[in-house]
Design an enzyme around this catalytic site. Structure first.
Site, PDB file in Angstrom:
ATOM      1  N   HIS A  65       0.821  -1.214   0.000  1.00 53.63           N
ATOM      2  CA  HIS A  65       0.000   0.000   0.000  1.00 53.63           C
ATOM      3  C   HIS A  65       0.856   1.266   0.000  1.00 53.63           C
ATOM      4  O   HIS A  65       1.485   1.601   0.998  1.00 53.63           O
ATOM      5  CB  HIS A  65      -0.917  -0.011   1.220  1.00 53.63           C
ATOM      6  CG  HIS A  65      -1.880   1.139   1.295  1.00 53.63           C
ATOM      7  ND1 HIS A  65      -3.223   1.016   0.990  1.00 53.63           N
ATOM      8  CD2 HIS A  65      -1.712   2.432   1.618  1.00 53.63           C
ATOM      9  CE1 HIS A  65      -3.817   2.178   1.128  1.00 53.63           C
ATOM     10  NE2 HIS A  65      -2.923   3.070   1.520  1.00 53.63           N
ATOM     11  N   HIS A  67       1.021   5.445  -2.086  1.00 53.91           N
ATOM     12  CA  HIS A  67       0.451   6.408  -3.037  1.00 53.91           C
ATOM     13  C   HIS A  67       1.635   7.145  -3.663  1.00 53.91           C
ATOM     14  O   HIS A  67       2.359   7.837  -2.951  1.00 53.91           O
ATOM     15  CB  HIS A  67      -0.426   7.452  -2.338  1.00 53.91           C
ATOM     16  CG  HIS A  67      -1.518   6.868  -1.485  1.00 53.91           C
ATOM     17  ND1 HIS A  67      -2.847   6.923  -1.819  1.00 53.91           N
ATOM     18  CD2 HIS A  67      -1.471   6.221  -0.290  1.00 53.91           C
ATOM     19  CE1 HIS A  67      -3.569   6.338  -0.876  1.00 53.91           C
ATOM     20  NE2 HIS A  67      -2.753   5.904   0.071  1.00 53.91           N
ATOM     21  N   SER A 150     -18.734  11.581  -2.462  1.00 52.22           N
ATOM     22  CA  SER A 150     -19.886  11.302  -1.616  1.00 52.22           C
ATOM     23  C   SER A 150     -21.147  12.052  -2.043  1.00 52.22           C
ATOM     24  O   SER A 150     -22.222  11.802  -1.508  1.00 52.22           O
ATOM     25  CB  SER A 150     -19.540  11.664  -0.168  1.00 52.22           C
ATOM     26  OG  SER A 150     -19.092  12.996  -0.105  1.00 52.22           O
ATOM     27  N   HIS A 184     -11.871   4.536  -1.751  1.00 49.95           N
ATOM     28  CA  HIS A 184     -11.063   5.317  -0.811  1.00 49.95           C
ATOM     29  C   HIS A 184     -11.382   5.011   0.652  1.00 49.95           C
ATOM     30  O   HIS A 184     -10.516   4.611   1.402  1.00 49.95           O
ATOM     31  CB  HIS A 184     -11.182   6.822  -1.104  1.00 49.95           C
ATOM     32  CG  HIS A 184     -10.346   7.640  -0.176  1.00 49.95           C
ATOM     33  ND1 HIS A 184     -10.877   8.266   0.927  1.00 49.95           N
ATOM     34  CD2 HIS A 184      -9.022   7.880  -0.147  1.00 49.95           C
ATOM     35  CE1 HIS A 184      -9.895   8.871   1.582  1.00 49.95           C
ATOM     36  NE2 HIS A 184      -8.766   8.660   0.948  1.00 49.95           N
ATOM     37  N   HIS A 211      -9.227   2.097   2.557  1.00 49.84           N
ATOM     38  CA  HIS A 211      -8.795   2.604   3.865  1.00 49.84           C
ATOM     39  C   HIS A 211      -9.972   2.468   4.823  1.00 49.84           C
ATOM     40  O   HIS A 211     -11.110   2.718   4.439  1.00 49.84           O
ATOM     41  CB  HIS A 211      -8.457   4.100   3.784  1.00 49.84           C
ATOM     42  CG  HIS A 211      -7.350   4.427   2.838  1.00 49.84           C
ATOM     43  ND1 HIS A 211      -7.573   4.876   1.564  1.00 49.84           N
ATOM     44  CD2 HIS A 211      -6.010   4.399   3.001  1.00 49.84           C
ATOM     45  CE1 HIS A 211      -6.407   5.110   0.976  1.00 49.84           C
ATOM     46  NE2 HIS A 211      -5.443   4.831   1.814  1.00 49.84           N
ATOM     47  N   GLU A 214      -8.984   4.725  10.178  1.00 43.15           N
ATOM     48  CA  GLU A 214      -7.620   5.214  10.345  1.00 43.15           C
ATOM     49  C   GLU A 214      -7.509   6.149  11.549  1.00 43.15           C
ATOM     50  O   GLU A 214      -6.498   6.158  12.235  1.00 43.15           O
ATOM     51  CB  GLU A 214      -7.236   5.966   9.053  1.00 43.15           C
ATOM     52  CG  GLU A 214      -5.869   6.601   9.044  1.00 43.15           C
ATOM     53  CD  GLU A 214      -5.533   7.196   7.691  1.00 43.15           C
ATOM     54  OE1 GLU A 214      -6.431   7.251   6.814  1.00 43.15           O
ATOM     55  OE2 GLU A 214      -4.379   7.620   7.498  1.00 43.15           O
ATOM     56  N   ASP A 309       2.395   3.353   3.057  1.00 42.57           N
ATOM     57  CA  ASP A 309       1.513   4.435   2.645  1.00 42.57           C
ATOM     58  C   ASP A 309       2.331   5.398   1.768  1.00 42.57           C
ATOM     59  O   ASP A 309       3.437   5.045   1.357  1.00 42.57           O
ATOM     60  CB  ASP A 309       0.889   5.154   3.858  1.00 42.57           C
ATOM     61  CG  ASP A 309      -0.597   5.458   3.611  1.00 42.57           C
ATOM     62  OD1 ASP A 309      -0.978   5.612   2.436  1.00 42.57           O
ATOM     63  OD2 ASP A 309      -1.358   5.535   4.577  1.00 42.57           O
TER      64      ASP A 309
HETATM   65 ZN   LIG Z   1      -3.245   5.127   1.929  1.00 41.24          ZN
END
Ligand SMILES: [Zn+2]
Length: 406
Positions: A65, A67, A150, A184, A211, A214, A309
Site C-alpha cells: 500500500h 500512493h 460522496s 477510498h 482505507h 484510520e 503508505d
Molecule cells: Zn493510503
C-alpha cells in the site's frame, strides 16, 4: 539458469526456514533452494557464484500500500492530527501534484523503492498521473485505480471518470502490471459508487483495496455522526450524515478479495469480520504515528502486511525504515519475534494478500529476490531477522523475474 550461494537463505516460507550456507538455482522461476552441499550434488558441472561473507538471500519485499502521486511532499503537510493533515492535503494538493510532474518525482520514488530491495508494490492511484511510470518500471505493480466521492448528484460523473482511468490501466495489463480497484474509504465514497465498482472487481476478478478506521475522527463520524469530521464535512454539505456504518461497510466487500488498510480504531468484531471473509489487513506504522492515530493492536491479529503508505504521510518509501519503526512502536512484544513478524509481513503474507506467487523462496515461485549483506557471519541464526532490520539500508543486489537489476 543461474546458481547463487549465500551464507544464509531466508526462505520466508510458512515455517520461516533459514538455511545456513545455502544456494538457489533459478531462471525466470525458482528451480531449487537448498543447502550448498545438496545444490552442488544436483548441478555437478554448473558454476556457482558465492556472494561473500555475511551474505543473505531472501525474497524481494512487497509493499502492499503506497500512493505515488504525492511523492513530491517533504515538508508541505501538517502532521500530528488526522483532520489537520487532511485539510493540509486539500490545501496543498494542486501544488504538490504540479511539483511532482515537474520534478519527475514518481520515477525517482520508484527508483529508490527498487534500490531498497522492494520488488512489488500495490500502488493506489487517485488520478492516474502515475500510470506511465508504473507501466514502465521494472517493479511488479498491482495498480489500484481509486474511486472517491460522496455527493449523490455527482455519482454518474465520478463513475464515468473512474471507468476511464480503469480502462487506461487495463490497457497496460501485463505479467508485471496487474489492474485492481481501490475504494477510498467509508467517509469519502458513496455506497452506491462502492457497490458499482465492487461489482466490476468481482466480475473481472480484480483485487480491491480500501482505507478504514484510520483515525478517531472517522470512528466518531461513522458511529455517531459527530466530532471533527462533522465540522469538516459541514463546510461542503450542511446536511452531511454518515453514509454507512463500519461493519456494514466491511460487509460490502464480502465477495471481493480485499486489502483493508489502517484499522487502528477497529473493534474485534470488525477485525474478525475481515478475516472471516478472507480479507487482509495492512499496517502503516509511521503514517499512523504521524497522523496522530493510536497504535494498531497487532497482538490481536493473526496476520498483517506492513506498508509505507505514501510520502504524503511518511518520510520514505523504504520498507526497512517502516519495519524499524514497527519494531520501536510495538514494545510489548519480544524484539526477535517482532523482527520475524515484520519480515513475514512484507514477504509471504504480503504475497498472499496480493494473490501472487512471490514472497517466498520456493520451487516454481517467481524469481524475485534480493541479496543483503551483514558483512560478518553469525552462528546464531535466530538473530538474523533482527540484525537485518537494524542494519539494512538498501539491498546489495535485486533480482526480478530472474534478471539482476542492481
Ligand atoms: Zn493510503
Amino acid at each position: 539458469m543461474k546458481i547463487l550461494r549465500a551464507d544464509f537463505i531466508l526462505k520466508c516460507d510458512e515455517s520461516f526456514e533459514i538455511i545456513k550456507d545455502g544456494a538457489i538455482s533459478f531462471d525466470k522461476k525458482i528451480l531449487a533452494v537448498d543447502s550448498f552441499e545438496n545444490i552442488k550434488k544436483l548441478y555437478k558441472d554448473e558454476e556457482i557464484e558465492y556472494l561473500g561473507e555475511g551474505s543473505v538471500i531472501m525474497p524481494g519485499l512487497i509493499n502492499t500500500h503506497l500512493h505515488l502521486e504525492f511523492s513530491s511532499n517533504r515538508i508541505s503537510l501538517d502532521y500530528g492530527d488526522f483532520m489537520t493533515w487532511l485539510k493540509s492535503v486539500i490545501e496543498k494538493r494542486d501544488e504538490l501534484l504540479n511539483r511532482c510532474e515537474k520534478d519527475n518525482c514518481i520515477k525517482k520514488a520508484l527508483d529508490t523503492i527498487l534500490e531498497s530491495g522492494t520488488t512489488t508494490i500495490g500502488a493506489i492511484s487517485s488520478f492516474g498521473d502515475d500510470l506511465k511510470e508504473c507501466k514502465d518500471t521494472p517493479l511488479n505493480v498491482v495498480y489500484f485505480t481509486e474511486i472517491l466521492g460522496s455527493d449523490p448528484a455527482s455519482v454518474d460523473m465520478l463513475f464515468s471518470n473512474f471507468l476511464e482511468r480503469l480502462d487506461r490501466a487495463k490497457e497496460c495489463e501485463s505479467e508485471s502490471f496487474i489492474p485492481a480497484i481501490s475504494i477510498h474509504s467509508p467517509y469519502s465514497t458513496h455506497p452506491i459508487l462502492a457497490k458499482k465498482v465492487l461489482e466490476i472487481a468481482k466480475d473481472e476478478g480484480m483485487l480491491v483495496s480500501t482505507h478504514l478506521l484510520e483515525s478517531y475522527a472517522e470512528r466518531e463520524w461513522l458511529d455517531r455522526g459527530e466530532g471533527t469530521f462533522l465540522e469538516f464535512l459541514k463546510s461542503f454539505n450542511p446536511h452531511a450524515k454518515p453514509m454507512i456504518r463500519a461493519l456494514e461497510y466491511i460487509e460490502l466487500f464480502r465477495d471481493n478479495k480485499t486489502l483493508f488498510t489502517h484499522l487502528c480504531y477497529a473493534t474485534k468484531e470488525e477485525i474478525d469480520a475481515i478475516f472471516m471473509m478472507g480479507g487482509s489487513i495492512t499496517h502503516c506504522p509511521r503514517s499512523n504515528r504521524l497522523l496522530g492515530s493510536r497504535r494498531l493492536e497487532i497482538e490481536n491479529l493473526n496476520e498483517f502486511n506492513i506498508a509505507t503508505d505514501g510520502l504524503s504521510s511518511n518520510n520514505s518509501l523504504s520498507l526497512w525504515d517502516e519495519m524499524r519503526a514497527f519494531l520501536m512502536l510495538h514494545e510489548s512484544l519480544d524484539i526477535n519475534l517482532l523482527a520475524k513478524m515484520a519480515l513475514r509481513s512484507v514477504t509471504i503474507d504480503a504475497a498472499k494478500a496480493l494473490a501472487l506467487k512471490k514472497g517466498s523462496l520456493k520451487e516454481g515461485y517467481d524469481s524475485d529476490f534480493i541479496v543483503l549483506n551483514l558483512h560478518e557471519s553469525i552462528d546464531d541464526i535466530s538473530k538474523i531477522a533482527l540484525m537485518l532490520l537494524l542494519f539494512t539500508k538498501d539491498a546489495s543486489q535485486v533480482f526480478i523475474d530472474g534478471k539482476r537489476l542492481k
